[in-house]
Write an enzyme that holds these catalytic residues in place. Structure first.
Site, PDB file in Angstrom:
ATOM      1  CD  GLU A 177       2.746 -11.372   0.849  1.00  0.00           C
ATOM      2  OE1 GLU A 177       2.994 -12.586   0.955  1.00  0.00           O
ATOM      3  OE2 GLU A 177       2.509 -10.641   1.835  1.00  0.00           O
ATOM      4  CB  SER A 224      -5.387  -2.027   9.166  1.00  0.00           C
ATOM      5  OG  SER A 224      -4.035  -2.012   8.773  1.00  0.00           O
ATOM      6  CD  GLU A 271       3.587   0.863  11.037  1.00  0.00           C
ATOM      7  OE1 GLU A 271       3.004  -0.009  11.696  1.00  0.00           O
ATOM      8  OE2 GLU A 271       3.040   1.540  10.161  1.00  0.00           O
ATOM      9  CD  GLN A 313      -0.539   2.555  12.128  1.00  0.00           C
ATOM     10  OE1 GLN A 313      -0.572   1.362  11.854  1.00  0.00           O
ATOM     11  NE2 GLN A 313       0.457   3.343  11.760  1.00  0.00           N
ATOM     12  N   GLY A 314      -4.893   3.852  13.987  1.00  0.00           N
ATOM     13  CA  GLY A 314      -6.161   3.564  13.317  1.00  0.00           C
ATOM     14  C   GLY A 314      -6.013   3.711  11.819  1.00  0.00           C
TER      15      GLY A 314
END
Length: 392
Positions: free
Chosen positions: A375, A129, A244, A126-127
């Protein structure tokens, strides 16, 4: 919601249990590196060849087309047999890249990629963040410039799990340079062998290199690899994130009960410094009882979430609440095991097979960040489930 198992469900459980009893790998998964990636490919290939790949994927896309409840049964049996599930190099492909393509991809994209995912031929990473856009994903800066029938990508991604072994990547970039926040983003299928990609593994406290930084230097990606529409990738990304954070953690949700049971068994075998068995300590016994109750409650909530997903076709925001609960329970369980074993158990040489509880303890901290921080899950729960005012 009907929580009764049908005759068909019970028969499915018996078939799954019988197959796993003779097909679970007899050697543990290597701690990491190319051997671990190959182990994952081999296990996925075996599932595919024996008709167990994609339990809840639609039949038209190569899956079994079974119900969400039967998917729960499959994961329960995986946990019972201590068999591998999708937490390693096959996770992104099976649990959110593939499902995203099913609901958002073109017929050509689905026809090419889904069979390769199911058979273990293609691993994905996964690209999303970036160094300054992790929890605040909408602030990402990696840019893409449309150049004819290609998009030219330049920038960097962070915490890319198993990037060095992946064949493809789900890549979220900014294609409108004047845009801000959620607007102007595009979701791309990126071939990881494309020239201009540089992968730099990062060594973590788990003493492995399962995450990386990925740099893109004018990487040319065909515009046919866009999933959804150019500049409207946030909508596609929300589908990915819902998979996800929802069904993507179903294995962890259902494995949690087995972990708690193993911790209770451990407490009946380990003596504390005072010579008593850990299970005889009132504080530890109370924590274990509470953890078992939480694990049972999480299983019930998983069943509820699964039935909702079956009805709507995609997981909803309840996935964030589920991940938050699983993360917190996982962390409390690991801390309780630390009390049972004594904190010397934190001495770790990187071998998760020799020190499974130590690895789980360290991973419990990672779990509070992976797939969206706790959070962020609280923000989503407050905003989309409780309809509370947004934080300013």
């Amino acid at each position: 919601m009907d929580l009764q198992y049908s005759d068909e469900d019970r028969a499915f459980r018996e078939r799954a249990r019988a197959w796993l009893s003779i097909n679970v790998p007899q050697t543990p998964r290597p701690a990491g590196g190319p051997a671990a990636a190959q182990f994952d490919r081999d296990w996925q290939r075996k599932l595919y060849e024996h008709g167990w790949a994609g339990v809840a994927w639609p039949k038209e896309f190569g899956g079994l087309g079974l119900s969400g409840l039967q998917q729960v049964i499959w994961y329960e049996e995986l946990a019972r047999a201590r068999a591998p599930h999708y937490v390693n190099t096959t996770y992104v492909a099976m649990m959110h890249a593939g499902p995203t393509l099913i609901v958002r991809g073109t017929e050509e994209q689905k026809g090419f990629h889904l069979p390769k995912i199911l058979s273990g031929e293609s691993l994905w990473c996964q690209g999303f963040s970036e160094p300054n856009a992790g929890s605040d994903l909408a602030s990402l800066k990696t840019r893409g410039v449309v150049d004819g029938d290609h998009i030219v990508v330049t920038g960097a991604k962070m915490w890319t799990t198993e990037a060095q072994y992946a064949d493809y990547q789900e890549l979220l970039i900014r294609t409108d340079p004047e845009s801000e926040r959620h607007r102007g983003l595009t979701w791309l299928i990126c071939d990881m062998k494309t020239p201009g990609i540089d992968i730099k593994p990062i060594r973590t406290m788990l003493l492995d290199e399962h995450v990386s930084m990925v740099f893109y230097d004018e990487v040319r990606i065909p515009i046919a690899n866009v999933v959804g529409e150019v500049n409207k990738g946030w909508s596609t990304a929300l589908s990915t994130l819902s998979f996800e954070r929802g069904l993507g953690f179903i294995g962890d949700q259902l494995d949690l009960y087995e972990r708690v049971c193993r911790a209770i068994d451990l407490a009946g075998k380990v003596r504390l410094e005072n010579g008593r068995y850990a299970i005889e300590d009132d504080g530890i016994a109370q924590k274990l009882a509470s953890l078992k109750a939480d694990a049972i409650a999480i299983r019930s909530m998983t069943l509820s979430h699964i039935t909702e997903s079956d009805r709507t076709g995609e997981p909803g925001p309840k996935g964030s609440l589920m991940k938050l609960l699983v993360t917190g329970t996982h962390k409390t369980l690991s801390e309780t095991v630390g009390e049972i074993l004594g904190w010397d158990f934190l001495e770790f040489n990187g071998d998760r097979n020799a020190h499974p509880w130590t690895h789980d303890y360290l991973w419990s901290w990672v779990f509070t960040i992976a797939g969206g921080t706790s959070e962020i899950q609280r923000e989503i729960t407050a905003d989309r489930l409780l309809d509370l005012p947004r934080a300013r």
